[in-house]
Design a protein around this motif. Structure first.
Motif, short mmCIF file in Angstrom:
data_model
loop_
_atom_site.label_atom_id
_atom_site.label_comp_id
_atom_site.label_asym_id
_atom_site.label_seq_id
_atom_site.Cartn_x
_atom_site.Cartn_y
_atom_site.Cartn_z
N ALA A 1 37.36 91.00 55.23
CA ALA A 1 36.97 90.15 56.36
C ALA A 1 37.41 88.71 56.08
N ALA A 2 38.65 88.41 56.33
CA ALA A 2 39.19 87.09 56.01
C ALA A 2 38.57 85.98 56.87
N SER A 3 38.16 86.30 58.07
CA SER A 3 37.66 85.26 58.97
C SER A 3 36.29 84.73 58.56
N SER A 4 35.48 85.52 57.90
CA SER A 4 34.13 85.08 57.58
C SER A 4 33.96 84.69 56.12
N ARG A 5 35.03 84.61 55.35
CA ARG A 5 34.91 84.24 53.94
C ARG A 5 34.39 82.82 53.75
N ALA A 6 34.86 81.89 54.54
CA ALA A 6 34.43 80.50 54.40
C ALA A 6 32.95 80.35 54.72
N VAL A 7 32.50 81.02 55.75
CA VAL A 7 31.08 80.96 56.12
C VAL A 7 30.23 81.59 55.02
N ALA A 8 30.66 82.72 54.50
CA ALA A 8 29.93 83.39 53.42
C ALA A 8 29.89 82.53 52.17
N ALA A 9 31.01 81.92 51.82
CA ALA A 9 31.06 81.08 50.62
C ALA A 9 30.17 79.85 50.77
N LEU A 10 30.18 79.23 51.93
CA LEU A 10 29.32 78.08 52.17
C LEU A 10 27.85 78.47 52.10
N SER A 11 27.52 79.59 52.68
CA SER A 11 26.14 80.08 52.62
C SER A 11 25.71 80.37 51.18
N LEU A 12 26.60 80.95 50.41
CA LEU A 12 26.29 81.23 49.01
C LEU A 12 26.12 79.96 48.19
N VAL A 13 26.97 78.98 48.43
CA VAL A 13 26.84 77.71 47.71
C VAL A 13 25.51 77.04 48.04
N LEU A 14 25.18 76.95 49.30
CA LEU A 14 23.91 76.32 49.70
C LEU A 14 22.72 77.10 49.17
N GLY A 15 22.80 78.42 49.22
CA GLY A 15 21.71 79.24 48.71
C GLY A 15 21.52 79.06 47.21
N MET A 16 22.61 78.99 46.47
CA MET A 16 22.50 78.83 45.02
C MET A 16 21.94 77.47 44.65
N VAL A 17 22.41 76.43 45.29
CA VAL A 17 21.90 75.10 44.99
C VAL A 17 20.42 75.00 45.35
N CYS A 18 20.04 75.54 46.49
CA CYS A 18 18.62 75.53 46.87
C CYS A 18 17.77 76.35 45.91
N PHE A 19 18.30 77.48 45.44
CA PHE A 19 17.57 78.31 44.48
C PHE A 19 17.24 77.53 43.22
N TYR A 20 18.23 76.88 42.63
CA TYR A 20 17.99 76.13 41.40
C TYR A 20 17.18 74.86 41.67
N LEU A 21 17.40 74.22 42.79
CA LEU A 21 16.65 73.02 43.12
C LEU A 21 15.17 73.33 43.31
N LEU A 22 14.87 74.43 43.99
CA LEU A 22 13.46 74.81 44.16
C LEU A 22 12.82 75.17 42.83
N TYR A 23 13.55 75.80 41.95
CA TYR A 23 13.01 76.11 40.63
C TYR A 23 12.65 74.82 39.89
N TYR A 24 13.57 73.88 39.84
CA TYR A 24 13.29 72.64 39.13
C TYR A 24 12.20 71.85 39.81
N ALA A 25 12.15 71.87 41.13
CA ALA A 25 11.12 71.13 41.86
C ALA A 25 9.74 71.72 41.62
N ALA A 26 9.65 73.04 41.47
CA ALA A 26 8.35 73.68 41.33
C ALA A 26 7.89 73.80 39.89
N VAL A 27 8.81 73.98 38.96
CA VAL A 27 8.41 74.40 37.63
C VAL A 27 8.76 73.41 36.54
N TRP A 28 9.96 72.89 36.54
CA TRP A 28 10.48 72.17 35.38
C TRP A 28 9.72 70.88 35.12
N ARG A 29 9.50 70.58 33.85
CA ARG A 29 8.87 69.32 33.45
C ARG A 29 9.83 68.54 32.59
#
Length: 109
Positions: free
Chosen positions: A81-109
């Motif tokens: 699916a060449a047409s949706s690769r950019a959308v999928a990649a952008l979604s994955l990047v945002l999801g990954m950054v939010c995943f780690y950001l939420l971890y550090y915001a909730a847990v890390w000291r």
């Protein structure tokens, strides 16, 4: 073979972005008062000196490897699916950054 190639390419990008996200957000955590969300996690974060159960090690490995594996799975599914690769990649990047950001915001000291 096309699916395997795209899966490996996405896995490599996922590993690199996972590492970069952890580094950038770790640097950000030094500048802000963390945790931003008050949680009741235990005080010992050093796995060398604290008792960590097998389940704890499982969560540590999943925390490090899961985002990259999700990238590999997405690459396998997006191979034709060449047409949706950019959308999928952008979604994955945002999801990954939010995943780690939420971890550090909730847990890390």
């Amino acid at each position: 073979m096309n699916r395997v190639a795209w899966s490996i390419a996405y896995l490599c990008v996922g590993v690199a972005l996972s590492w970069l996200s952890m580094v950038w957000i770790s640097r950000l955590s030094r500048r802000l008062a963390w945790p931003l969300i008050n949680t009741r996690w235990h005080d010992c974060w050093d796995i060398e000196h604290c008792h960590v159960s097998a389940l704890g090690y499982t969560f540590i490995v999943a925390f490090i490897a899961a985002p990259s594996l999700i990238w590999a799975i997405a690459g396998f599914k997006q191979a034709n699916a060449a047409s949706s690769r950019a959308v999928a990649a952008l979604s994955l990047v945002l999801g990954m950054v939010c995943f780690y950001l939420l971890y550090y915001a909730a847990v890390w000291r």
